[in-house]
Design a protein around this motif. Structure first.
Motif, PDB file in Angstrom:
ATOM      1  N   LEU A  54       0.843  -1.191   0.000  1.00 35.76           N
ATOM      2  CA  LEU A  54       0.000   0.000   0.000  1.00 35.76           C
ATOM      3  C   LEU A  54       0.883   1.248   0.000  1.00 35.76           C
ATOM      4  CD1 LEU A  54      -2.821  -0.814   2.592  1.00 35.76           C
ATOM      5  CD2 LEU A  54      -2.682  -1.435   0.169  1.00 35.76           C
ATOM      6  N   ALA A  55       0.323   2.344  -0.470  1.00 33.94           N
ATOM      7  CA  ALA A  55       1.050   3.615  -0.453  1.00 33.94           C
ATOM      8  C   ALA A  55       0.051   4.754  -0.303  1.00 33.94           C
ATOM      9  CB  ALA A  55       1.862   3.788  -1.730  1.00 33.94           C
ATOM     10  N   LEU A  56       0.550   5.891   0.154  1.00 33.10           N
ATOM     11  CA  LEU A  56      -0.256   7.103   0.272  1.00 33.10           C
ATOM     12  C   LEU A  56       0.323   8.166  -0.658  1.00 33.10           C
ATOM     13  CD1 LEU A  56      -0.767   7.132   4.139  1.00 33.10           C
ATOM     14  CD2 LEU A  56      -2.593   6.964   2.443  1.00 33.10           C
ATOM     15  N   GLU A  57      -0.559   8.809  -1.397  1.00 30.82           N
ATOM     16  CA  GLU A  57      -0.159   9.872  -2.309  1.00 30.82           C
ATOM     17  C   GLU A  57      -0.872  11.152  -1.907  1.00 30.82           C
ATOM     18  OE1 GLU A  57      -1.231   8.315  -6.123  1.00 30.82           O
ATOM     19  OE2 GLU A  57       0.439   6.882  -6.163  1.00 30.82           O
ATOM     20  N   MET A  58      -0.230  12.307  -2.136  1.00 31.91           N
ATOM     21  CA  MET A  58      -0.811  13.600  -1.751  1.00 31.91           C
ATOM     22  C   MET A  58      -0.774  14.562  -2.917  1.00 31.91           C
ATOM     23  SD  MET A  58       0.811  14.414   1.959  1.00 31.91           S
ATOM     24  CE  MET A  58       0.745  13.254   3.317  1.00 31.91           C
ATOM     25  N   SER A  59      -1.700  15.500  -2.894  1.00 33.44           N
ATOM     26  CA  SER A  59      -1.671  16.609  -3.844  1.00 33.44           C
ATOM     27  C   SER A  59      -1.354  17.885  -3.070  1.00 33.44           C
ATOM     28  CB  SER A  59      -3.022  16.747  -4.550  1.00 33.44           C
ATOM     29  OG  SER A  59      -4.065  16.931  -3.618  1.00 33.44           O
ATOM     30  N   ALA A  60      -0.526  18.743  -3.662  1.00 32.41           N
ATOM     31  CA  ALA A  60      -0.121  19.986  -2.993  1.00 32.41           C
ATOM     32  C   ALA A  60      -1.334  20.877  -2.753  1.00 32.41           C
ATOM     33  CB  ALA A  60       0.917  20.708  -3.835  1.00 32.41           C
ATOM     34  N   ASN A  61      -1.299  21.593  -1.651  1.00 33.52           N
ATOM     35  CA  ASN A  61      -2.414  22.466  -1.286  1.00 33.52           C
ATOM     36  C   ASN A  61      -1.845  23.740  -0.672  1.00 33.52           C
ATOM     37  OD1 ASN A  61      -4.819  23.597  -0.562  1.00 33.52           O
ATOM     38  ND2 ASN A  61      -5.213  22.228   1.151  1.00 33.52           N
TER      39      ASN A  61
END
Length: 348
Positions: A54-61
């Motif tokens: 599993l992995a977690l991905e983020m979008s810049a905010n």
């Protein structure tokens, strides 16, 4: 899933998930102050130590809104139950908004670059056809490719398909994927890749009939006689397929196949098996908690296959019904089958 992790019980996996989220919550205030790239690297290092695959991905905010954080299994269907449980068990987060699976991009057309080579979604044509309940696709490049970039272009096309269709739909709804120099006679229609998401949805609900709606009224069944190798007794089976189940095939909330086998070696036991299995089906279907997809009669047993969402609740319902019927010779097993492979072995 790694060999070590595959041997863990549901309770042990839940403990690992809870351990990760406890550590995440403890460090959330400090984590949010770091650049997004550092956040991603740090949390995935901790996640990888707890759960494999599993992995977690983020979008810049740039604003004050929570950061969108996506949990992914990189398209590996066998890890989807773990991923869904991982998201379900997450605590309320102060600075992050968590969701499961990479979603579709909203870009009308986009390029991807690898070194000096660039490929756009409009450079890729997708032909589609029915493939045993799923959507088979043929991929053709609509431009000349350098000879040394053929394999890279195919890898890029897979990544772009994931972006256009979304992680879940690509893994569950798409069957065979073939790269071709020209489309075969099977192909119904071709379209540029960036437009294929809506084409897939239309073909899925229209041509394939997977509307997502539970059937109402009387069920329609198709009966088949399946022969097996050899001519001896017991080398055939009578399969009854619920045609109406096709409408809810591969719904995300009906991803677990449960098989209940009951003795059916004479008229009395066959009638008892049919009655009990139908009663269970009625209870599941009234609540839209599951559906009886097909039955198989072979070797003195009647097997009923149900597709359910809440597996523990469904097993409890079935086991309780069996106990109330005072049956001892019972076989019960389950597996995660989100594409309904068990059903489409006989349906259609």
């Amino acid at each position: 899933m790694s060999g070590d992790q595959a041997e863990l019980s549901p309770a042990e996996l839940a403990e690992r998930i809870d351990s990760f989220w406890f550590r995440f919550r403890e460090g959330e205030t400090e984590l949010i102050r770091k650049p997004v790239r550092e956040q991603v690297e740090e949390i995935n290092e901790v996640l990888d130590a707890c759960l494999d695959g599993l992995a977690l991905e983020m979008s810049a905010n740039d604003g004050d809104d929570p950061i969108d954080m996506i949990a992914t299994a990189h398209g590996a269907k066998e890890r989807f139950p773990l991923l869904m449980d991982f998201v379900k068990r997450a605590p309320p987060l102060a600075h992050y908004r968590l969701s499961a699976f990479r979603t579709r991009t909203d870009e009308p057309d986009f390029p991807m670059r690898m070194g000096n080579f660039e490929l756009a979604t409009s450079d890729i044509l997708i032909g589609h056809f029915a493939d045993e309940g799923q959507v088979g696709i043929e991929v053709m490049f609509d431009r000349e490719l350098p000879s040394d970039m053929q394999d890279h272009a195919r890898n890029m096309a897979f990544i772009m398909l994931d972006h256009v269709l979304g992680e879940y739909d690509f893994a569950i709804k798409v069957g065979a994927v073939d790269f071709v120099g020209g489309f075969s006679g099977e192909v119904v229609h071709s379209t540029p890749l960036h437009q294929f998401g809506t084409v897939l949805d239309s073909f899925w609900t229209g041509d394939l009939g997977h509307t997502g709606l539970f059937p109402s009224g009387e069920d329609n069944w198709t009966t088949l006689t399946i022969a097996f190798e050899g001519d001896g007794e017991g080398n055939h089976a009578i399969v009854s397929v619920n045609d109406g189940a096709n409408a809810v095939a591969a719904r995300p909330d009906l991803g677990h196949a449960v098989e209940l086998r009951l003795p059916a070696h004479d008229h009395a036991t066959l009638d008892a098996a049919r009655d009990l299995q139908d009663q269970i089906a009625t209870r599941l279907e009234v609540q839209h908690a599951g559906i009886l997809s097909h039955t198989i009669l072979r070797n003195g047993e009647r097997m009923a296959n149900y597709y359910v969402g809440d597996l523990p609740a469904a097993l409890e319902l079935i086991q309780g019904s069996v106990r109330n019927a005072f049956l001892a010779e019972v076989g019960l097993n389950s597996e995660f089958d989100p594409s309904w492979a068990r059903y489409f072995e006989f349906a259609g």
